[in-house]
Design a protein around this motif. Structure first.
Motif, mmCIF file in Angstrom:
data_model
loop_
_atom_site.group_PDB
_atom_site.id
_atom_site.type_symbol
_atom_site.label_atom_id
_atom_site.label_comp_id
_atom_site.label_asym_id
_atom_site.label_seq_id
_atom_site.Cartn_x
_atom_site.Cartn_y
_atom_site.Cartn_z
ATOM 1 N N VAL A 1 -3.098 -6.720 -14.124
ATOM 2 C CA VAL A 1 -3.449 -5.953 -12.937
ATOM 3 C C VAL A 1 -2.191 -5.814 -12.090
ATOM 4 O O VAL A 1 -1.417 -6.765 -11.933
ATOM 5 N N ALA A 2 -1.976 -4.618 -11.544
ATOM 6 C CA ALA A 2 -0.757 -4.370 -10.793
ATOM 7 C C ALA A 2 -1.053 -3.604 -9.510
ATOM 8 O O ALA A 2 -2.103 -2.967 -9.361
ATOM 9 N N ALA A 3 -0.131 -3.705 -8.572
ATOM 10 C CA ALA A 3 -0.140 -2.844 -7.390
ATOM 11 C C ALA A 3 0.687 -1.603 -7.727
ATOM 12 O O ALA A 3 1.792 -1.717 -8.274
ATOM 13 N N LYS A 4 0.167 -0.443 -7.429
ATOM 14 C CA LYS A 4 0.813 0.815 -7.817
ATOM 15 C C LYS A 4 1.050 1.681 -6.581
ATOM 16 O O LYS A 4 0.228 1.705 -5.663
ATOM 17 N N TRP A 5 2.189 2.372 -6.551
ATOM 18 C CA TRP A 5 2.450 3.306 -5.463
ATOM 19 C C TRP A 5 3.106 4.575 -6.029
ATOM 20 O O TRP A 5 3.659 4.572 -7.134
ATOM 21 N N GLY A 6 3.025 5.639 -5.260
ATOM 22 C CA GLY A 6 3.624 6.891 -5.684
ATOM 23 C C GLY A 6 4.025 7.736 -4.487
ATOM 24 O O GLY A 6 3.376 7.706 -3.438
ATOM 25 N N ILE A 7 5.099 8.480 -4.632
ATOM 26 C CA ILE A 7 5.597 9.393 -3.598
ATOM 27 C C ILE A 7 5.851 10.749 -4.244
ATOM 28 O O ILE A 7 6.463 10.827 -5.327
ATOM 29 N N ASN A 8 5.375 11.815 -3.591
ATOM 30 C CA ASN A 8 5.635 13.168 -4.056
ATOM 31 C C ASN A 8 6.244 13.974 -2.913
ATOM 32 O O ASN A 8 5.610 14.132 -1.848
#
Length: 344
Positions: free
Chosen positions: A252-259
């Protein structure tokens, strides 16, 4: 008697011609040309003009300087650029007018459609590819291709993207990897949205047979216009990894994203940056970061060129492999939507 009949026929013909001329609409183009006929509709950036000399012709709305009609047209006007265009069909307003593009009328860049309610969707994205080959003392061949699509309607938005890179050096494969991802966003209001995402990836020279990621979370849309797009999303994700030289693992992971996408000079130069990151909830040393950055410039119509820099960091790679991979590319591509104009 015969002379009187000729005079009546002459007056009749002149009257008919005058009525036809009076009913003719005039389309003034950016290159100085003028076209006359009857405007039927303008939608999806295409103006349809019915003429007596060429039947129905289609004109790119981006090439229209102004439009004069002898009859009132129902012109749907885009919202002000300062207003978020989340739901175009609910924000546009209709105006009855005979002129578009003149000093005292509606600007052509503000027109969403004519005589047709605009469709409630926005489509963005494109495809791009690059290739180079060297022979002689250095024998290398590199091929890369990628795509991205964003489709929004109402409070829903779907996004998908993918890339594939392949290379040989002296007849031996030296690079082979691909990535495919899909996202769904459901807007709770103009800024906040729920997100669900999935991604699969393979990288032969990282010994990665397959990495699969499923995630969810919340996102925030800071800007969303033709000229500037910026969003941030974060949440939990589940990751499966299969390797050829190491045991498979899942976590299980913490996920982030920027667009981020910004037309610095509309119709001239575009700057973009997209990134995705993961960090394991069990082992903080196990994290990765992937980014795609660059500039894009239109060439002709919807075709463009771009310089792109890819940077991937894997903090816990397979033993014997490097942590980082980078790539610089020049691509040619095609956009699925028109580029924003300089004088919108």
């Amino acid at each position: 008697m015969f002379l009187r009949i000729k005079m009546i026929l002459f007056i009749f013909v002149i009257t008919i011609m005058t009525v036809q001329l009076a009913q003719a609409d005039t389309v003034n183009l950016l290159n100085g040309d003028k076209l006359t006929g009857k405007v039927s509709v303008m939608e999806s950036g295409k103006l349809k003009l019915t003429t007596t000399y060429a039947g129905e012709i289609t004109i790119d709305w981006g090439q229209v300087l102004s439009l004069d009609s002898d009859q009132k047209m129902q012109v749907f006007v885009k919202p002000d650029h300062k207003v978020d265009e989340e739901e175009l069909s609910s924000l546009v307003k209709a105006e009855q007018t005979k002129q578009v593009g003149t000093e005292k009328s509606i600007k052509t860049s503000k027109v969403a459609s004519i005589n047709s309610r605009p469709k409630d969707y926005k489509l963005k994205g494109g495809i791009r590819a690059g290739w180079n080959k060297a022979s002689g003392n250095t024998r290398k061949e590199n091929i890369g291709a990628s795509f991205d699509i964003s489709y929004a309607t109402g409070k829903n938005r779907w996004k998908t993207k993918g890339d594939h890179y392949w290379a040989t050096s002296k007849g031996q494969r030296s690079d082979y990897n691909w990535l495919l991802s899909a996202d769904y966003n459901r807007f709770l209001d103009k800024k906040i949205f729920l997100t669900g995402s999935g991604q699969i990836q393979q990288d032969q020279f990282q010994d990665l047979t397959l990495r699969s990621i499923i995630g969810t979370g919340l996102g925030y849309q800071f800007f969303d216009s033709d000229r500037l797009t910026l969003s941030l999303e974060t949440g939990p994700a589940y990751v499966w990894e299969d390797y050829t030289s190491r045991d498979s693992r899942e976590f299980v992971a913490a996920k982030w994203g920027i667009n981020f996408d910004w037309w610095i000079f509309p119709d001239r130069l575009n700057l973009f940056h997209n990134q995705m990151g993961l960090i394991s909830m069990k082992n903080s040393d196990n994290w990765l970061w992937q980014s795609r950055s660059g500039i894009m410039f239109p060439i002709v119509d919807r075709f463009f060129g771009s310089f792109q820099y890819n940077y991937d960091w894997t903090n816990d790679p397979v033993p014997g492999k490097l942590q980082d991979d980078s790539r610089i590319m020049f691509n040619m591509g095609y956009s699925f939507s028109d580029f924003p104009q300089l004088f919108d």
